[in-house]
Design a protein around this motif. Structure first.
Motif, PDB file in Angstrom:
ATOM      1  N   LYS A  98      -4.311  -1.351  15.029  1.00  0.00           N
ATOM      2  CA  LYS A  98      -5.539  -2.517  14.759  1.00  0.00           C
ATOM      3  C   LYS A  98      -5.731  -3.300  13.347  1.00  0.00           C
ATOM      4  N   TYR A  99      -5.453  -4.287  13.326  1.00  0.00           N
ATOM      5  CA  TYR A  99      -5.789  -5.337  11.891  1.00  0.00           C
ATOM      6  C   TYR A  99      -7.327  -5.480  11.456  1.00  0.00           C
ATOM      7  N   GLY A 100      -7.875  -5.044  10.198  1.00  0.00           N
ATOM      8  CA  GLY A 100      -8.912  -5.614   9.463  1.00  0.00           C
ATOM      9  C   GLY A 100      -8.993  -5.044   8.852  1.00  0.00           C
ATOM     10  N   SER A 101     -10.687  -5.389   8.041  1.00  0.00           N
ATOM     11  CA  SER A 101     -11.348  -4.247   6.816  1.00  0.00           C
ATOM     12  C   SER A 101     -10.821  -2.898   7.104  1.00  0.00           C
ATOM     13  N   PHE A 102     -10.790  -1.911   5.568  1.00  0.00           N
ATOM     14  CA  PHE A 102     -10.692  -0.544   5.686  1.00  0.00           C
ATOM     15  C   PHE A 102     -11.409  -0.626   4.342  1.00  0.00           C
ATOM     16  N   VAL A 103     -12.213   0.661   4.555  1.00  0.00           N
ATOM     17  CA  VAL A 103     -12.036   1.429   3.190  1.00  0.00           C
ATOM     18  C   VAL A 103     -11.805   2.956   3.313  1.00  0.00           C
ATOM     19  N   ALA A 104     -10.642   2.423   1.654  1.00  0.00           N
ATOM     20  CA  ALA A 104      -9.734   4.059   1.468  1.00  0.00           C
ATOM     21  C   ALA A 104     -10.001   4.298   0.048  1.00  0.00           C
ATOM     22  N   GLY A 105      -9.647   5.213  -0.146  1.00  0.00           N
ATOM     23  CA  GLY A 105      -9.828   6.172  -1.243  1.00  0.00           C
ATOM     24  C   GLY A 105      -8.604   4.813  -2.240  1.00  0.00           C
ATOM     25  N   LYS A 106      -8.636   6.052  -3.478  1.00  0.00           N
ATOM     26  CA  LYS A 106      -7.691   5.558  -3.954  1.00  0.00           C
ATOM     27  C   LYS A 106      -6.274   5.462  -4.321  1.00  0.00           C
ATOM     28  N   GLU A 107      -5.681   5.933  -3.254  1.00  0.00           N
ATOM     29  CA  GLU A 107      -4.492   6.205  -2.749  1.00  0.00           C
ATOM     30  C   GLU A 107      -4.625   4.521  -2.146  1.00  0.00           C
ATOM     31  N   ALA A 108      -4.638   4.081  -2.074  1.00  0.00           N
ATOM     32  CA  ALA A 108      -4.979   3.252  -1.038  1.00  0.00           C
ATOM     33  C   ALA A 108      -4.918   1.298  -1.665  1.00  0.00           C
ATOM     34  N   CYS A 109      -5.422   1.801  -2.724  1.00  0.00           N
ATOM     35  CA  CYS A 109      -5.859   0.864  -4.169  1.00  0.00           C
ATOM     36  C   CYS A 109      -4.657   0.270  -4.600  1.00  0.00           C
ATOM     37  N   ARG A 110      -3.819   1.459  -5.666  1.00  0.00           N
ATOM     38  CA  ARG A 110      -2.610   0.780  -6.330  1.00  0.00           C
ATOM     39  C   ARG A 110      -2.887   0.206  -7.284  1.00  0.00           C
TER      40      ARG A 110
END
Length: 160
Positions: A98-110
């Motif tokens: 799917k496509y949309g908003s996702f709350v992720a941890g630091k690994e997704a932040c870059r």
């Protein structure tokens, strides 16, 4: 990320998936003033008499579904599309792309910061039983496309 912008269409009433560019037809998406998005095609086999003809339109609550190519490929090199059903060696069960908003941890932040914090991103993710599991980009090399939610609805039975 540079990627080709491609769409596919599920025509519910015909039970068919259209992949523009894979047939002897040229497809285009057009915006109709107050009628929303339309998919049109031109038959390339009869180019002398070719003209654009409407295939279907996309209205909220309608039976035609427009899905976008994610720009990613699975571990076997297969294109991953919105609405695909995938399995990942990193988690149990079948997942929906799917496509949309996702709350992720630091690994997704870059980001270069050293603080652990959640970050909200918008992008492609995989979902299982209504729960957002992971950003697709971080698991794509461990993922295999096994079908899609329209042609293989049995793969996602019971809300999987």
């Amino acid at each position: 990320m540079n990627r080709p912008i491609k769409f596919r269409v599920w025509r519910y009433s015909y039970g068919e998936m259209i992949y523009p560019g894979r047939e002897e037809k040229e497809y285009r998406l057009v915006w109709g003033n107050n009628s929303g998005w339309w998919l049109e095609y031109m038959d390339l086999e009869d180019i002398e008499n070719a003209r654009w003809e409407a295939v279907c339109n996309f209205v909220e609550g309608g039976s035609n579904f427009l899905m976008q190519f994610t720009g990613f490929h699975d571990k076997n090199g297969k294109e991953i599309w919105e609405g695909d059903v995938v399995e990942s060696s990193l988690s149990i069960g079948k997942h929906i792309v799917k496509y949309g908003s996702f709350v992720a941890g630091k690994e997704a932040c870059r980001c270069p910061c050293k603080v652990e914090h959640p970050v909200s991103v918008i992008g492609w993710y995989i979902e299982r039983k209504g729960k957002k599991i992971s950003l697709l980009e971080s698991v794509k090399e461990f993922t295999e496309v096994i079908g899609n939610v329209f042609e293989n609805h049995e793969l996602v039975g019971d809300g999987e």
